[in-house]
Write a protein that holds these residues in place. Structure first.
Motif, PDB file in Angstrom:
ATOM      1  N   ARG A  28       0.841  -1.199   0.000  1.00  0.00           N
ATOM      2  CA  ARG A  28       0.000   0.000   0.000  1.00  0.00           C
ATOM      3  C   ARG A  28       0.875   1.247   0.000  1.00  0.00           C
ATOM      4  NH1 ARG A  28      -3.385   1.347   4.219  1.00  0.00           N
ATOM      5  NH2 ARG A  28      -1.726   0.789   5.623  1.00  0.00           N
ATOM      6  N   VAL A  29       0.329   2.321  -0.563  1.00  0.00           N
ATOM      7  CA  VAL A  29       0.969   3.631  -0.527  1.00  0.00           C
ATOM      8  C   VAL A  29      -0.048   4.652  -0.025  1.00  0.00           C
ATOM      9  CG1 VAL A  29       2.563   3.110  -2.426  1.00  0.00           C
ATOM     10  CG2 VAL A  29       0.387   4.230  -2.916  1.00  0.00           C
ATOM     11  N   ALA A  30       0.463   5.789   0.424  1.00  0.00           N
ATOM     12  CA  ALA A  30      -0.397   6.906   0.827  1.00  0.00           C
ATOM     13  C   ALA A  30       0.062   8.137   0.056  1.00  0.00           C
ATOM     14  CB  ALA A  30      -0.285   7.156   2.327  1.00  0.00           C
ATOM     15  N   TYR A  31      -0.894   8.881  -0.461  1.00  0.00           N
ATOM     16  CA  TYR A  31      -0.575  10.091  -1.212  1.00  0.00           C
ATOM     17  C   TYR A  31      -0.453  11.281  -0.275  1.00  0.00           C
ATOM     18  CZ  TYR A  31      -1.205   7.732  -5.617  1.00  0.00           C
ATOM     19  OH  TYR A  31      -1.056   6.883  -6.674  1.00  0.00           O
ATOM     20  N   ARG A  32       0.560  12.092  -0.514  1.00  0.00           N
ATOM     21  CA  ARG A  32       0.748  13.327   0.249  1.00  0.00           C
ATOM     22  C   ARG A  32      -0.321  14.341  -0.126  1.00  0.00           C
ATOM     23  NH1 ARG A  32       7.244  14.258   0.325  1.00  0.00           N
ATOM     24  NH2 ARG A  32       7.687  12.505   1.707  1.00  0.00           N
ATOM     25  N   GLN A  33      -0.624  14.384  -1.410  1.00  0.00           N
ATOM     26  CA  GLN A  33      -1.723  15.199  -1.917  1.00  0.00           C
ATOM     27  C   GLN A  33      -2.400  14.375  -2.999  1.00  0.00           C
ATOM     28  OE1 GLN A  33       1.537  16.462  -2.425  1.00  0.00           O
ATOM     29  NE2 GLN A  33       1.813  16.221  -4.616  1.00  0.00           N
ATOM     30  N   GLN A  34      -3.671  14.580  -3.173  1.00  0.00           N
ATOM     31  CA  GLN A  34      -4.407  13.818  -4.179  1.00  0.00           C
ATOM     32  C   GLN A  34      -3.868  14.157  -5.562  1.00  0.00           C
ATOM     33  OE1 GLN A  34      -6.509  11.514  -3.263  1.00  0.00           O
ATOM     34  NE2 GLN A  34      -6.854  10.884  -5.355  1.00  0.00           N
ATOM     35  N   PRO A  35      -3.427  13.147  -6.338  1.00  0.00           N
ATOM     36  CA  PRO A  35      -2.890  13.438  -7.669  1.00  0.00           C
ATOM     37  C   PRO A  35      -3.962  13.980  -8.606  1.00  0.00           C
ATOM     38  CG  PRO A  35      -2.908  11.062  -7.241  1.00  0.00           C
ATOM     39  CD  PRO A  35      -3.394  11.733  -6.003  1.00  0.00           C
ATOM     40  N   LEU A  36      -3.557  14.879  -9.475  1.00  0.00           N
ATOM     41  CA  LEU A  36      -4.464  15.435 -10.464  1.00  0.00           C
ATOM     42  C   LEU A  36      -4.497  14.580 -11.729  1.00  0.00           C
ATOM     43  CD1 LEU A  36      -3.632  19.225 -10.065  1.00  0.00           C
ATOM     44  CD2 LEU A  36      -5.591  17.973  -9.167  1.00  0.00           C
ATOM     45  N   ALA A  37      -3.420  13.833 -11.981  1.00  0.00           N
ATOM     46  CA  ALA A  37      -3.379  12.945 -13.146  1.00  0.00           C
ATOM     47  C   ALA A  37      -4.320  11.771 -12.906  1.00  0.00           C
ATOM     48  CB  ALA A  37      -1.955  12.439 -13.373  1.00  0.00           C
TER      49      ALA A  37
END
Length: 86
Positions: free
Chosen positions: A55-64
């Protein structure tokens, strides 16, 4: 405490994820793994790869646009051991 391991499917290489919570892209660069990227903020999607395990966690929601099973290493950090296909 053990550091998470990033396994690269194609080569089978196992890389220790460094302390300090870098992005996955930064961790790969520290190990001299070539990764295509442009923006480093989840905007372009150039660094897109497949997350096979873990699993990974995003620092900010990606726009791509990120499809099922894909991640953007430029803006995420690992949450334990992961296996990716670049």
């Amino acid at each position: 405490m053990n550091r998470p391991i990033v396994t690269l499917r194609a080569s089978g290489a196992q890389l220790e994820y460094p302390d300090g919570k870098p992005t996955l892209l930064e961790a790969l660069e520290l190990h001299r793994v070539p990764v295509e990227y442009q923006c480093r903020s989840g905007y372009c999607g150039a660094c897109r790869c497949r997350l096979l395990k873990g699993r990974v966690a995003y620092r900010q929601q990606p726009l791509a646009c990120v499809n099922e099973g894909e991640i953007l290493p430029c803006c995420c950090e690992v949450m334990g051991d992961v296996e990716i296909e670049i």
